[in-house]
Write an enzyme that holds these catalytic residues in place. Structure first.
Site, short mmCIF file in Angstrom:
data_model
loop_
_atom_site.label_atom_id
_atom_site.label_comp_id
_atom_site.label_asym_id
_atom_site.label_seq_id
_atom_site.Cartn_x
_atom_site.Cartn_y
_atom_site.Cartn_z
N LYS A 127 0.89 -0.96 -0.10
CA LYS A 127 0.29 -0.04 -0.23
C LYS A 127 0.84 0.84 -0.12
O LYS A 127 2.40 1.06 0.25
CB LYS A 127 -0.72 -0.11 1.32
CG LYS A 127 -2.35 0.41 1.07
CD LYS A 127 -3.42 0.09 0.20
CE LYS A 127 -3.91 0.86 0.04
NZ LYS A 127 -5.77 0.39 0.16
N ASP A 167 -6.78 4.22 -4.17
CA ASP A 167 -7.74 4.44 -2.80
C ASP A 167 -8.07 5.61 -2.65
O ASP A 167 -8.41 6.18 -4.12
CB ASP A 167 -6.29 4.02 -1.93
CG ASP A 167 -7.61 3.24 -0.85
OD1 ASP A 167 -7.41 2.37 -0.72
OD2 ASP A 167 -7.29 3.71 0.43
P1 NDP Z 1 -13.01 7.96 -2.39
O1 NDP Z 1 -11.67 8.34 -2.36
O2 NDP Z 1 -13.12 8.17 -4.08
O3 NDP Z 1 -14.52 8.09 -1.63
C1 NDP Z 1 -13.78 8.22 -0.35
C2 NDP Z 1 -15.03 8.43 0.24
O4 NDP Z 1 -14.75 8.43 1.94
C3 NDP Z 1 -15.57 10.00 0.48
O5 NDP Z 1 -16.92 10.69 -0.03
C4 NDP Z 1 -15.14 10.95 1.30
O6 NDP Z 1 -15.18 12.10 2.29
C5 NDP Z 1 -14.93 10.33 2.38
N1 NDP Z 1 -13.72 9.80 3.47
C6 NDP Z 1 -12.70 10.16 2.87
N2 NDP Z 1 -11.73 9.70 4.70
C7 NDP Z 1 -12.54 10.18 4.72
C8 NDP Z 1 -11.90 10.47 6.53
N3 NDP Z 1 -11.40 10.94 6.85
N4 NDP Z 1 -13.32 11.15 7.40
C9 NDP Z 1 -14.97 11.17 6.74
N5 NDP Z 1 -14.88 10.87 5.36
C10 NDP Z 1 -14.19 10.29 4.76
O7 NDP Z 1 -12.25 6.28 -1.98
P2 NDP Z 1 -13.26 4.82 -2.37
O8 NDP Z 1 -14.48 5.33 -2.90
O9 NDP Z 1 -12.20 4.56 -3.26
O10 NDP Z 1 -12.37 4.50 -0.74
C11 NDP Z 1 -12.92 3.95 -0.17
C12 NDP Z 1 -12.91 3.00 1.24
O11 NDP Z 1 -13.29 1.95 0.27
C13 NDP Z 1 -11.59 3.47 1.57
O12 NDP Z 1 -11.64 2.65 3.02
C14 NDP Z 1 -10.44 2.41 0.58
O13 NDP Z 1 -9.05 2.21 1.58
C15 NDP Z 1 -11.44 1.15 0.37
N6 NDP Z 1 -11.09 0.23 -0.40
C16 NDP Z 1 -11.38 0.92 -2.07
C17 NDP Z 1 -10.60 -0.04 -2.81
C18 NDP Z 1 -10.99 0.87 -4.91
O14 NDP Z 1 -10.94 0.36 -5.23
N7 NDP Z 1 -10.87 2.62 -4.82
C19 NDP Z 1 -10.93 -1.21 -2.91
C20 NDP Z 1 -10.71 -1.63 -1.67
C21 NDP Z 1 -11.24 -0.49 -0.73
P3 NDP Z 1 -14.65 12.69 1.52
O15 NDP Z 1 -14.69 14.12 -0.08
O16 NDP Z 1 -15.36 14.62 2.51
O17 NDP Z 1 -13.33 13.37 2.31
O1 2IT Z 2 -8.21 -1.30 -0.97
C1 2IT Z 2 -7.86 -1.98 -2.02
O2 2IT Z 2 -8.21 -3.22 -2.28
C2 2IT Z 2 -7.52 -1.45 -2.82
N1 2IT Z 2 -7.12 0.06 -2.72
C3 2IT Z 2 -7.30 -0.88 -4.15
C4 2IT Z 2 -6.36 -1.95 -4.18
C5 2IT Z 2 -5.85 -2.18 -6.12
O3 2IT Z 2 -4.52 -2.89 -6.00
O4 2IT Z 2 -6.74 -2.70 -6.62
#
Ligand code: NDP
Ligand code: 2IT
Length: 446
Positions: A127, A167
């Site tokens: 990561k 992420d």
């Molecule tokens: P994005 O940046 O697209 O969206 C993040 C969302 O979460 C936004 O709505 C943001 O709000 C909110 N957020 C982020 N940080 C905080 C915080 N500290 N407190 C409150 N709200 C927060 O990210 P993703 O959707 O990609 O990721 C969301 C989660 O999913 C994370 O935990 C990530 O690790 C996990 N994840 C993502 C994957 C992927 O493929 N993208 C795969 C597996 C897991 P704001 O705009 O106000 O910051």
């Molecule tokens: O938390 C996760 O699994 C991710 N942000 C996606 C990682 C990836 O390599 O697609």
């Protein structure tokens, strides 16, 4: 209470990683599941195998200097934690958020190692990210930051070495700028070095949707164990980013009604169901806020700084960030009759919340299983890149669905085998651990 063989290992993790509380939390949760494994198979505790799994193979920290639109020099800190390469090249996303510290990236890399093992694909765990805050930055600033970040990170990457993706704060735009810089630095069109690429330059169909869709498939499979389904269920999804949006999309396709979502400023409730086209327009195209959505919809109520978990629902899918759902929130959800909780985010539920759900017999899908569809589809992207091929949406989605069902079934089966039927936390930790442990043992002390 940890097993007496695991207690000193955890004490050592605390001592050697002082102050990194999220990392401690992630390690504790896995060790807590491993007591059952070493009781049955003591050889997994030999040769300091568990100690090695808790120690990242490599941790890279670097300066990221860049120039903002006013001509001012800005400095951020970049990280890449290459946690474990027993099963394949390091694989895992990059997070750009001001809260990012080394301990954040370490917790995520640790989780990623087991998650990636669960997918059954040839990917190790890693990561990375930065404390850079993309909010309010122009496209040009984002590009300059990404170029500077990749200038240093690039030397540590490679399709057989380490393959980042997105992420929080890193999506298609950022992957594009980073891929462009890597290509320029290496003079190689090495498609397999990053995933989450655009569809016209090596990306995979369904990667954008994969984490949210996959999480819904996982929860759907859990619900089926209680002879029920998404159709007609009220669902709350926290966050409004990539994972949240495609969770909402798939829940709606399956007949569920998503009545609330959020960002870090507040949440919106709309009893008739969130209008996804409008949410996408505001979040994906305008990079706006959930409050903008609420303003545009008569039937929607915006609650600034509130707890989205106060909204009564059948299913909850925390999809924003770590520790966003506390023990008190879990009690509220249970009191309101929640049936299933699926972690779309990484470690969104605190240990107290997880305990509350399991004690109340709520179906609980832990992140490293439930949200594994994103990285699994990244591995599908790597497959397509390696064979210079490109699959249809249907083919790719079918593969994702099969992977999620098999993750679910493996976790459920392991939980049964280890005497905790229905405990997906134990099932996921043990299944992922055994896969990594077997490969590490085969490779000797490395
Ligand atoms: P994005 O940046 O697209 O969206 C993040 C969302 O979460 C936004 O709505 C943001 O709000 C909110 N957020 C982020 N940080 C905080 C915080 N500290 N407190 C409150 N709200 C927060 O990210 P993703 O959707 O990609 O990721 C969301 C989660 O999913 C994370 O935990 C990530 O690790 C996990 N994840 C993502 C994957 C992927 O493929 N993208 C795969 C597996 C897991 P704001 O705009 O106000 O910051
Ligand atoms: O938390 C996760 O699994 C991710 N942000 C996606 C990682 C990836 O390599 O697609």
């Amino acid at each position: 209470m940890l097993d007496e063989k695991l207690e000193p290992i955890y004490a050592d993790v605390l001592r050697r990683n002082a102050g990194e509380e999220e990392f401690h939390q992630a390690v504790h949760e896995v060790l807590d599941s491993l007591g059952a494994v070493i009781a049955k198979h003591p050889h997994y505790a030999e040769n300091a195998l568990i100690e090695r799994i808790c120690e990242p193979e490599r941790q890279i920290i670097f300066r990221v200097p860049w120039v903002d639109d006013r001509g001012q020099v800005q400095i951020n800190r970049g990280f890449r934690v290459q946690f474990n390469s027993a099963l394949g090249p390091y694989k895992g996303g990059l997070r750009f958020h001001p809260s990012v510290l080394l301990g954040t990236i370490k917790f995520l890399g640790f989780e990623q190692t087991f998650k990636n093992a669960l997918t059954g694909m040839p990917i190790g765990g890693g990561k990375g990210g930065s404390d850079f805050d993309p909010k309010g930055r122009s496209d040009a600033e984002i590009m300059r930051f990404c170029q500077s970040f990749m200038t240093e990170l690039g030397r540590h990457l490679g399709e057989y070495t380490d393959v980042p993706a997105g992420d929080i704060g890193v999506g298609g735009r950022e992957i594009g700028y980073m891929f462009g810089q890597y290509k320029r630095m290496t003079n190689r069109y090495e498609s397999g070095v990053l995933t989450g690429k655009g569809l016209t330059w090596g990306g995979s169909r369904v990667r954008t949707e994969a984490t949210g869709y996959g999480a819904v498939y996982f929860v759907e499979r859990m619900l089926r164990r209680r002879s029920t389904q998404f159709d007609g269920k009220k669902v709350i999804v926290s966050g409004a980013g990539n994972v949240a949006i495609y969770t909402i999309e798939k829940v709606q396709k399956l007949g569920g009604r998503v009545i609330a979502c959020s960002d870090s400023n507040g949440y919106v409730v709309e009893e008739s169901g969130i209008d996804l086209a409008l949410l996408k327009e505001i979040k994906e195209r305008k990079r706006g806020r959930v409050s903008d959505y609420a303003m545009a919809r008569k039937g929607a109520t915006y609650v600034p700084n509130g707890r989205i978990w106060d909204v009564p629902a059948d299913v909850a899918m925390p999809s924003a960030t770590q520790n966003e759902l506390t023990g008190a929130d879990a009690k509220t959800l249970v009191r309101n009759g929640v049936l299933a909780v699926g972690e779309g985010a990484n470690m969104p539920c605190t240990p107290e919340a997880v305990r509350t759900f399991i004690d109340a017999n709520v179906l609980f899908g832990p992140g490293k299983a439930t949200n594994a569809g994103g990285v699994a589809t990244s591995a599908l992207e790597m497959q397509q890149n390696a064979s210079r091929d490109s699959w249809s949406f249907e083919t790719t989605e079918e593969k994702l669905r099969t992977i999620m069902h098999s993750i679910h079934d493996n976790c459920a089966q392991t939980a049964d085998e280890y005497g905790s039927p229905g405990n997906y936390v134990l099932g996921a930790n043990v299944t992922g651990f055994i896969r990594v442990a077997e490969a590490m043992q085969a490779m000797g002390v490395v």
